[in-house]
Design a protein around this motif. Structure first.
Motif, PDB file in Angstrom:
ATOM      1  N   GLY A 144       3.734   7.827  12.194  1.00 25.80           N
ATOM      2  CA  GLY A 144       2.930   9.018  12.425  1.00 25.80           C
ATOM      3  C   GLY A 144       3.536  10.229  11.762  1.00 25.80           C
ATOM      4  N   VAL A 145       2.737  11.295  11.647  1.00 28.37           N
ATOM      5  CA  VAL A 145       3.220  12.540  11.048  1.00 28.37           C
ATOM      6  C   VAL A 145       3.570  13.576  12.105  1.00 28.37           C
ATOM      7  N   SER A 146       3.438  13.194  13.364  1.00 27.96           N
ATOM      8  CA  SER A 146       3.914  14.028  14.463  1.00 27.96           C
ATOM      9  C   SER A 146       4.394  13.105  15.576  1.00 27.96           C
ATOM     10  N   ALA A 147       5.242  13.612  16.439  1.00 31.14           N
ATOM     11  CA  ALA A 147       5.809  12.798  17.512  1.00 31.14           C
ATOM     12  C   ALA A 147       4.940  12.912  18.759  1.00 31.14           C
ATOM     13  N   PRO A 148       4.294  11.826  19.193  1.00 35.79           N
ATOM     14  CA  PRO A 148       3.465  11.899  20.399  1.00 35.79           C
ATOM     15  C   PRO A 148       4.305  12.184  21.630  1.00 35.79           C
ATOM     16  N   THR A 149       3.716  12.875  22.580  1.00 35.37           N
ATOM     17  CA  THR A 149       4.433  13.236  23.802  1.00 35.37           C
ATOM     18  C   THR A 149       3.867  12.544  25.035  1.00 35.37           C
ATOM     19  N   ALA A 150       2.758  11.834  24.866  1.00 33.69           N
ATOM     20  CA  ALA A 150       2.130  11.142  26.001  1.00 33.69           C
ATOM     21  C   ALA A 150       2.174   9.643  25.774  1.00 33.69           C
ATOM     22  N   GLY A 151       2.111   8.907  26.881  1.00 36.32           N
ATOM     23  CA  GLY A 151       2.094   7.451  26.805  1.00 36.32           C
ATOM     24  C   GLY A 151       3.495   6.864  26.879  1.00 36.32           C
ATOM     25  N   ARG A 152       3.536   5.557  27.108  1.00 35.17           N
ATOM     26  CA  ARG A 152       4.814   4.847  27.227  1.00 35.17           C
ATOM     27  C   ARG A 152       5.253   4.420  25.825  1.00 35.17           C
ATOM     28  N   LEU A 153       5.785   5.391  25.085  1.00 27.96           N
ATOM     29  CA  LEU A 153       6.125   5.172  23.691  1.00 27.96           C
ATOM     30  C   LEU A 153       7.574   5.551  23.416  1.00 27.96           C
ATOM     31  N   VAL A 154       8.141   4.901  22.420  1.00 27.53           N
ATOM     32  CA  VAL A 154       9.475   5.243  21.925  1.00 27.53           C
ATOM     33  C   VAL A 154       9.302   5.776  20.514  1.00 27.53           C
ATOM     34  N   VAL A 155       9.845   6.943  20.243  1.00 33.58           N
ATOM     35  CA  VAL A 155       9.645   7.611  18.960  1.00 33.58           C
ATOM     36  C   VAL A 155      10.987   7.832  18.275  1.00 33.58           C
ATOM     37  N   GLN A 156      11.075   7.413  17.021  1.00 38.45           N
ATOM     38  CA  GLN A 156      12.261   7.639  16.204  1.00 38.45           C
ATOM     39  C   GLN A 156      11.859   8.419  14.949  1.00 38.45           C
ATOM     40  N   LYS A 157      12.568   9.494  14.660  1.00 38.68           N
ATOM     41  CA  LYS A 157      12.290  10.200  13.413  1.00 38.68           C
ATOM     42  C   LYS A 157      12.795   9.360  12.245  1.00 38.68           C
ATOM     43  N   ILE A 158      11.922   9.187  11.235  1.00 31.82           N
ATOM     44  CA  ILE A 158      12.310   8.417  10.057  1.00 31.82           C
ATOM     45  C   ILE A 158      12.965   9.331   9.030  1.00 31.82           C
ATOM     46  N   THR A 159      12.211  10.329   8.575  1.00 31.20           N
ATOM     47  CA  THR A 159      12.732  11.228   7.557  1.00 31.20           C
ATOM     48  C   THR A 159      11.797  12.411   7.359  1.00 31.20           C
ATOM     49  N   ASP A 160      12.314  13.486   6.809  1.00 24.47           N
ATOM     50  CA  ASP A 160      11.476  14.585   6.333  1.00 24.47           C
ATOM     51  C   ASP A 160      10.942  14.229   4.952  1.00 24.47           C
ATOM     52  N   TYR A 161       9.807  14.810   4.595  1.00 18.77           N
ATOM     53  CA  TYR A 161       9.306  14.693   3.227  1.00 18.77           C
ATOM     54  C   TYR A 161       8.710  16.037   2.828  1.00 18.77           C
ATOM     55  N   HIS A 162       8.480  16.214   1.546  1.00 16.25           N
ATOM     56  CA  HIS A 162       8.082  17.528   1.040  1.00 16.25           C
ATOM     57  C   HIS A 162       6.760  17.461   0.271  1.00 16.25           C
ATOM     58  N   LEU A 163       6.034  18.567   0.295  1.00 11.04           N
ATOM     59  CA  LEU A 163       4.741  18.659  -0.378  1.00 11.04           C
ATOM     60  C   LEU A 163       4.667  19.968  -1.154  1.00 11.04           C
ATOM     61  N   HIS A 164       3.936  19.933  -2.266  1.00 16.12           N
ATOM     62  CA  HIS A 164       3.746  21.127  -3.082  1.00 16.12           C
ATOM     63  C   HIS A 164       2.326  21.146  -3.646  1.00 16.12           C
ATOM     64  N   LEU A 165       1.907  22.306  -4.076  1.00 23.67           N
ATOM     65  CA  LEU A 165       0.665  22.400  -4.827  1.00 23.67           C
ATOM     66  C   LEU A 165       0.851  21.721  -6.169  1.00 23.67           C
ATOM     67  N   ALA A 166      -0.219  21.073  -6.649  1.00 22.43           N
ATOM     68  CA  ALA A 166      -0.123  20.383  -7.938  1.00 22.43           C
ATOM     69  C   ALA A 166      -1.488  20.340  -8.602  1.00 22.43           C
ATOM     70  N   ALA A 167      -1.460  20.140  -9.903  1.00 21.84           N
ATOM     71  CA  ALA A 167      -2.690  20.001 -10.686  1.00 21.84           C
ATOM     72  C   ALA A 167      -2.356  19.206 -11.939  1.00 21.84           C
ATOM     73  N   SER A 168      -3.385  18.700 -12.600  1.00 19.47           N
ATOM     74  CA  SER A 168      -3.152  17.947 -13.836  1.00 19.47           C
ATOM     75  C   SER A 168      -2.950  18.913 -14.991  1.00 19.47           C
ATOM     76  N   ALA A 169      -2.240  18.438 -16.001  1.00 16.76           N
ATOM     77  CA  ALA A 169      -2.013  19.267 -17.187  1.00 16.76           C
ATOM     78  C   ALA A 169      -3.335  19.673 -17.829  1.00 16.76           C
ATOM     79  N   GLN A 170      -4.313  18.745 -17.861  1.00 16.67           N
ATOM     80  CA  GLN A 170      -5.596  19.062 -18.499  1.00 16.67           C
ATOM     81  C   GLN A 170      -6.340  20.143 -17.731  1.00 16.67           C
ATOM     82  N   TYR A 171      -6.245  20.128 -16.393  1.00 17.39           N
ATOM     83  CA  TYR A 171      -6.903  21.168 -15.602  1.00 17.39           C
ATOM     84  C   TYR A 171      -6.247  22.518 -15.851  1.00 17.39           C
ATOM     85  N   LEU A 172      -4.928  22.548 -15.863  1.00 21.27           N
ATOM     86  CA  LEU A 172      -4.216  23.809 -16.043  1.00 21.27           C
ATOM     87  C   LEU A 172      -4.479  24.416 -17.418  1.00 21.27           C
ATOM     88  N   GLN A 173      -4.633  23.561 -18.418  1.00 16.72           N
ATOM     89  CA  GLN A 173      -4.911  24.058 -19.769  1.00 16.72           C
ATOM     90  C   GLN A 173      -6.307  24.665 -19.891  1.00 16.72           C
TER      91      GLN A 173
END
Length: 297
Positions: A144-173
């Motif tokens: 999941g992308v968030s840690a649930p707080t309800a239910g009989r669940l065990v949650v382990q954080k896997i890792t952070d990841y990063h996002l950025h704005l992007a576009a194709s070279a042809q669009y930018l040109q």
């Protein structure tokens, strides 16, 4: 004392809340399943479900049986794991639920690597843009992308990841330069269908104050392909960029998002050594894969 087969059928109907849904899962005709449920209710001398056009809802007696049936199910899982031949290798079937981005750009190579080391293991990846219900056993574990707080669940954080704005070279040109976030107002945006965002953590464009999304999909991979084909500007996972030649990050220092992946398991499965070993391997491999792909972005 009911036999396990009766309880297995009961659990399927209780979780799917319909004979048709349970029948598909069990590969049984709904009419046959209905007769089995009726026979179980007769044997127990109690109504287990309230039947209506909306489906099968548990009665109080059904809820009590549900608790006992889930305990029996877990006991069966533990027993099966305990009698398997001692081995350093994993075997059997494991089903993982995952959001689209993780399922498309990370899990294929990660799971291929795990299976190569464990030839007797079968891994099923269910890629759906929604939250998985582990109580209904839709999967053995979910990412999941968030840690649930309800239910009989065990949650382990896997890792952070990063996002950025992007576009194709042809669009930018072919379009006006983008030197600041305010310039986005004159550009075509690619993103999620607003009313199909299943987790607040995925509302990237909303966080940037952008309301209109001319090219939208509930699938991350579709969004990446739209951007790659010159559709417009969108927020992409850094780990997806090595799979999208021609797509480049823009406003990298002005717009940078960080999110996290979490491994979510049913609390009862903590005692299942096979699933725990697999979870450890999966977490380690995903951390390594995200780091390696982001380094290439």
């Amino acid at each position: 004392m009911q036999n396990w087969d009766d309880l297995r059928l009961f659990l399927a109907v209780a979780r799917e809340q319909s004979l048709s849904g349970a029948g598909k899962q069990l590969r049984l005709d709904p009419a046959t399943l209905g007769r089995r449920v009726a026979r179980l209710e007769k044997d127990l001398q109690a109504a287990l479900f309230v039947k209506s056009p909306q489906g099968y809802a548990l009665t109080e007696a059904g809820g009590q049986l549900m608790e006992r049936a889930e305990a029996a199910e877990q006991a069966m899982r533990v027993a099966r794991a305990g009698v398997s031949a001692p081995s350093d290798r994993l075997s059997g079937q494991i089903r993982i639920g995952a959001p689209d981005g993780c399922a498309n750009f990370l899990l294929p190579q990660v799971c291929a690597g795990i299976v190569a080391e464990n030839p007797g293991l079968d891994i099923q990846i269910v890629a759906l843009p929604r939250v998985f219900n582990l109580s209904r056993r839709e999967a053995d574990m979910a990412i999941g992308v968030s840690a649930p707080t309800a239910g009989r669940l065990v949650v382990q954080k896997i890792t952070d990841y990063h996002l950025h704005l992007a576009a194709s070279a042809q669009y930018l040109q072919a379009h006006p330069k983008i030197t600041q976030q305010a310039d986005l107002q004159s550009h075509r945006l690619v993103g999620y269908i607003p009313d199909m965002i299943f987790d607040r953590e995925l509302d990237y464009l909303g966080d940037l104050g952008e309301a209109r999304v001319p090219l939208a999909s509930n699938s991350v991979s579709v969004q990446v392909h739209m951007i790659q084909q010159g559709g417009g500007v969108g927020v992409v996972h850094d780990f997806s960029l090595p799979f999208a030649p021609g797509v480049q990050k823009i406003l990298e220092h002005e717009v940078s998002l960080t999110r996290s992946f979490y491994l979510i398991r049913h609390a009862d499965d903590q005692r299942n050594l096979r699933l725990s070993r697999f979870a450890d391997q999966l977490i380690t491999a995903l951390r390594s894969e995200v780091a390696a792909l982001e380094a290439k972005a």
